[in-house]
Design a protein around this motif. Structure first.
Motif, PDB file in Angstrom:
ATOM      1  N   UNK A 155       0.844  -1.195   0.000  1.00  0.00           N
ATOM      2  CA  UNK A 155       0.000   0.000   0.000  1.00  0.00           C
ATOM      3  C   UNK A 155       0.877   1.241   0.000  1.00  0.00           C
ATOM      4  N   UNK A 156       1.967   1.175   0.770  1.00  0.00           N
ATOM      5  CA  UNK A 156       2.878   2.316   0.889  1.00  0.00           C
ATOM      6  C   UNK A 156       4.286   1.789   1.084  1.00  0.00           C
ATOM      7  N   UNK A 157       5.263   2.483   0.515  1.00  0.00           N
ATOM      8  CA  UNK A 157       6.674   2.125   0.652  1.00  0.00           C
ATOM      9  C   UNK A 157       7.453   3.378   1.028  1.00  0.00           C
ATOM     10  N   UNK A 158       8.312   3.248   2.048  1.00  0.00           N
ATOM     11  CA  UNK A 158       9.225   4.338   2.412  1.00  0.00           C
ATOM     12  C   UNK A 158      10.632   3.778   2.400  1.00  0.00           C
ATOM     13  N   UNK A 159      11.523   4.469   1.730  1.00  0.00           N
ATOM     14  CA  UNK A 159      12.915   4.020   1.659  1.00  0.00           C
ATOM     15  C   UNK A 159      13.809   5.159   2.118  1.00  0.00           C
ATOM     16  N   UNK A 160      14.551   4.894   3.167  1.00  0.00           N
ATOM     17  CA  UNK A 160      15.513   5.853   3.699  1.00  0.00           C
ATOM     18  C   UNK A 160      16.864   5.157   3.713  1.00  0.00           C
ATOM     19  N   UNK A 219      19.454   2.694   3.253  1.00  0.00           N
ATOM     20  CA  UNK A 219      19.403   1.282   2.862  1.00  0.00           C
ATOM     21  C   UNK A 219      18.271   0.534   3.559  1.00  0.00           C
ATOM     22  N   UNK A 220      17.365   1.256   4.219  1.00  0.00           N
ATOM     23  CA  UNK A 220      16.247   0.641   4.935  1.00  0.00           C
ATOM     24  C   UNK A 220      14.949   0.892   4.174  1.00  0.00           C
ATOM     25  N   UNK A 221      14.174  -0.166   3.978  1.00  0.00           N
ATOM     26  CA  UNK A 221      12.898  -0.052   3.278  1.00  0.00           C
ATOM     27  C   UNK A 221      11.780  -0.531   4.189  1.00  0.00           C
ATOM     28  N   UNK A 222      10.732   0.282   4.317  1.00  0.00           N
ATOM     29  CA  UNK A 222       9.549  -0.089   5.096  1.00  0.00           C
ATOM     30  C   UNK A 222       8.386  -0.189   4.113  1.00  0.00           C
ATOM     31  N   UNK A 223       7.740  -1.365   4.112  1.00  0.00           N
ATOM     32  CA  UNK A 223       6.607  -1.594   3.213  1.00  0.00           C
ATOM     33  C   UNK A 223       5.362  -1.909   4.037  1.00  0.00           C
ATOM     34  N   UNK A 224       4.268  -1.238   3.708  1.00  0.00           N
ATOM     35  CA  UNK A 224       2.988  -1.496   4.350  1.00  0.00           C
ATOM     36  C   UNK A 224       2.105  -2.294   3.400  1.00  0.00           C
ATOM     37  N   UNK A 225       1.671  -3.454   3.866  1.00  0.00           N
ATOM     38  CA  UNK A 225       0.754  -4.311   3.125  1.00  0.00           C
ATOM     39  C   UNK A 225      -0.591  -4.305   3.861  1.00  0.00           C
TER      40      UNK A 225
END
Length: 83
Positions: A4-9, A11-17
């Protein structure tokens, strides 16, 4: 399944499913993925320096390693999907 949403800072990636949050971090010779189920999330805060912190039903606090505007946007998206 598409996130639904992806944030990349850095080398870290946060993905919301629809049912979980995935945090992908570098680890030794590859990447490590931590999964937090949305149904186990009890609190979401943009805490110190607006870093995103998620508390789960077992009392653990997970720092999602994103901050600023990206943290606020991810916080809103998580809150919308857990209610």
């Amino acid at each position: 399944m598409e996130p639904i949403k992806v944030s990349k800072i850095s080398s870290i990636t946060v993905r919301l499913f629809p049912n979980r949050v995935e945090i992908e971090k570098p680890h030794m010779f590859g990447k490590q993925t931590e999964v937090i189920l949305l149904k186990s999330i009890t609190d979401v805060k943009a805490g110190y320096a607006k870093q995103l912190e998620v508390t789960t039903a077992d009392g653990k606090k997970h720092n999602l390693s994103i901050s600023g505007k990206a943290a606020e946007e991810m916080k809103q998206a998580i809150l919308e999907n857990i209610s």
